[in-house]
Design a protein around this motif. Sequence first.
Motif, PDB file in Angstrom:
ATOM      1  N   GLY A  98       0.805  -1.204   0.000  1.00 63.94           N
ATOM      2  CA  GLY A  98       0.000   0.000   0.000  1.00 63.94           C
ATOM      3  C   GLY A  98       0.837   1.253   0.000  1.00 63.94           C
ATOM      4  O   GLY A  98       2.035   1.240  -0.306  1.00 63.94           O
ATOM      5  N   GLY A  99       0.221   2.353   0.337  1.00 60.57           N
ATOM      6  CA  GLY A  99       0.918   3.615   0.417  1.00 60.57           C
ATOM      7  C   GLY A  99       1.147   4.238  -0.943  1.00 60.57           C
ATOM      8  O   GLY A  99       0.349   4.088  -1.867  1.00 60.57           O
ATOM      9  N   VAL A 100       2.270   4.942  -1.058  1.00 61.49           N
ATOM     10  CA  VAL A 100       2.579   5.727  -2.250  1.00 61.49           C
ATOM     11  C   VAL A 100       3.825   5.195  -2.924  1.00 61.49           C
ATOM     12  O   VAL A 100       4.875   5.062  -2.287  1.00 61.49           O
ATOM     13  CB  VAL A 100       2.780   7.214  -1.887  1.00 61.49           C
ATOM     14  CG1 VAL A 100       3.159   8.014  -3.127  1.00 61.49           C
ATOM     15  CG2 VAL A 100       1.521   7.784  -1.257  1.00 61.49           C
ATOM     16  N   LEU A 101       3.706   4.902  -4.198  1.00 60.64           N
ATOM     17  CA  LEU A 101       4.836   4.477  -5.014  1.00 60.64           C
ATOM     18  C   LEU A 101       4.929   5.410  -6.219  1.00 60.64           C
ATOM     19  O   LEU A 101       4.013   5.477  -7.036  1.00 60.64           O
ATOM     20  CB  LEU A 101       4.660   3.034  -5.486  1.00 60.64           C
ATOM     21  CG  LEU A 101       5.707   2.512  -6.470  1.00 60.64           C
ATOM     22  CD1 LEU A 101       7.093   2.509  -5.842  1.00 60.64           C
ATOM     23  CD2 LEU A 101       5.327   1.123  -6.970  1.00 60.64           C
ATOM     24  N   ILE A 102       6.042   6.124  -6.302  1.00 64.21           N
ATOM     25  CA  ILE A 102       6.305   7.012  -7.426  1.00 64.21           C
ATOM     26  C   ILE A 102       7.722   6.737  -7.896  1.00 64.21           C
ATOM     27  O   ILE A 102       8.690   7.157  -7.253  1.00 64.21           O
ATOM     28  CB  ILE A 102       6.142   8.493  -7.056  1.00 64.21           C
ATOM     29  CG1 ILE A 102       4.763   8.762  -6.468  1.00 64.21           C
ATOM     30  CG2 ILE A 102       6.381   9.363  -8.288  1.00 64.21           C
ATOM     31  CD1 ILE A 102       4.577  10.176  -5.962  1.00 64.21           C
ATOM     32  N   GLY A 103       7.834   6.046  -8.985  1.00 67.77           N
ATOM     33  CA  GLY A 103       9.147   5.687  -9.482  1.00 67.77           C
ATOM     34  C   GLY A 103       9.883   4.832  -8.476  1.00 67.77           C
ATOM     35  O   GLY A 103       9.399   3.779  -8.062  1.00 67.77           O
ATOM     36  N   SER A 104      11.048   5.294  -8.065  1.00 66.87           N
ATOM     37  CA  SER A 104      11.841   4.573  -7.083  1.00 66.87           C
ATOM     38  C   SER A 104      11.515   4.967  -5.651  1.00 66.87           C
ATOM     39  O   SER A 104      12.088   4.409  -4.714  1.00 66.87           O
ATOM     40  CB  SER A 104      13.331   4.797  -7.350  1.00 66.87           C
ATOM     41  OG  SER A 104      13.663   6.168  -7.270  1.00 66.87           O
ATOM     42  N   TYR A 105      10.612   5.921  -5.483  1.00 70.97           N
ATOM     43  CA  TYR A 105      10.194   6.349  -4.153  1.00 70.97           C
ATOM     44  C   TYR A 105       9.020   5.522  -3.690  1.00 70.97           C
ATOM     45  O   TYR A 105       8.040   5.357  -4.413  1.00 70.97           O
ATOM     46  CB  TYR A 105       9.816   7.832  -4.160  1.00 70.97           C
ATOM     47  CG  TYR A 105       9.168   8.295  -2.876  1.00 70.97           C
ATOM     48  CD1 TYR A 105       9.940   8.632  -1.777  1.00 70.97           C
ATOM     49  CD2 TYR A 105       7.781   8.385  -2.767  1.00 70.97           C
ATOM     50  CE1 TYR A 105       9.353   9.054  -0.595  1.00 70.97           C
ATOM     51  CE2 TYR A 105       7.187   8.805  -1.588  1.00 70.97           C
ATOM     52  CZ  TYR A 105       7.973   9.140  -0.506  1.00 70.97           C
ATOM     53  OH  TYR A 105       7.391   9.560   0.666  1.00 70.97           O
ATOM     54  N   TYR A 106       9.120   5.021  -2.472  1.00 73.92           N
ATOM     55  CA  TYR A 106       8.041   4.223  -1.928  1.00 73.92           C
ATOM     56  C   TYR A 106       7.860   4.528  -0.454  1.00 73.92           C
ATOM     57  O   TYR A 106       8.823   4.472   0.318  1.00 73.92           O
ATOM     58  CB  TYR A 106       8.297   2.728  -2.118  1.00 73.92           C
ATOM     59  CG  TYR A 106       7.156   1.838  -1.708  1.00 73.92           C
ATOM     60  CD1 TYR A 106       5.840   2.162  -2.013  1.00 73.92           C
ATOM     61  CD2 TYR A 106       7.393   0.650  -1.030  1.00 73.92           C
ATOM     62  CE1 TYR A 106       4.789   1.347  -1.637  1.00 73.92           C
ATOM     63  CE2 TYR A 106       6.348  -0.175  -0.654  1.00 73.92           C
ATOM     64  CZ  TYR A 106       5.044   0.178  -0.961  1.00 73.92           C
ATOM     65  OH  TYR A 106       4.003  -0.636  -0.597  1.00 73.92           O
TER      66      TYR A 106
END
Length: 121
Positions: A98-106
């Motif tokens: 879950g949460g936020v995944l943006i490219g290599s950011y998690y």
Amino acid sequence: QVQLVESGGGLVQAGGSLRLSCAASGSISSNDAMGWYRQAPGKQRELVATISSSGNTNYADSVKGRFAISREYTKNTVSLQMNSLKPEDTAVYYCAAGGVLIGSYYRPRFWGQGTQVTVSS
């Protein structure tokens, strides 16, 4: 509520392989990102790999070419195949979802309890 349960950790010699699995229960679905973190003693928790709802994957530079993340969307499970293991891979490995995944950011919303991986030299 969401529960993540890791399995597959253990002791392996350098150069060997392990496969970690994580079973998610609760509200996690195929629309959620999932990933694996690890934390070695005295070190910060490190993002190892992520897989998006569409199957896109990202890896930490330290594990590229050696680890592979995959998921079974209908079962809400995620796995981490770990090959060519090195002593520096020794850590507690945590499943995340879950949460936020943006490219290599998690930034996960949910965490598992972790499973120990020890790589001997």
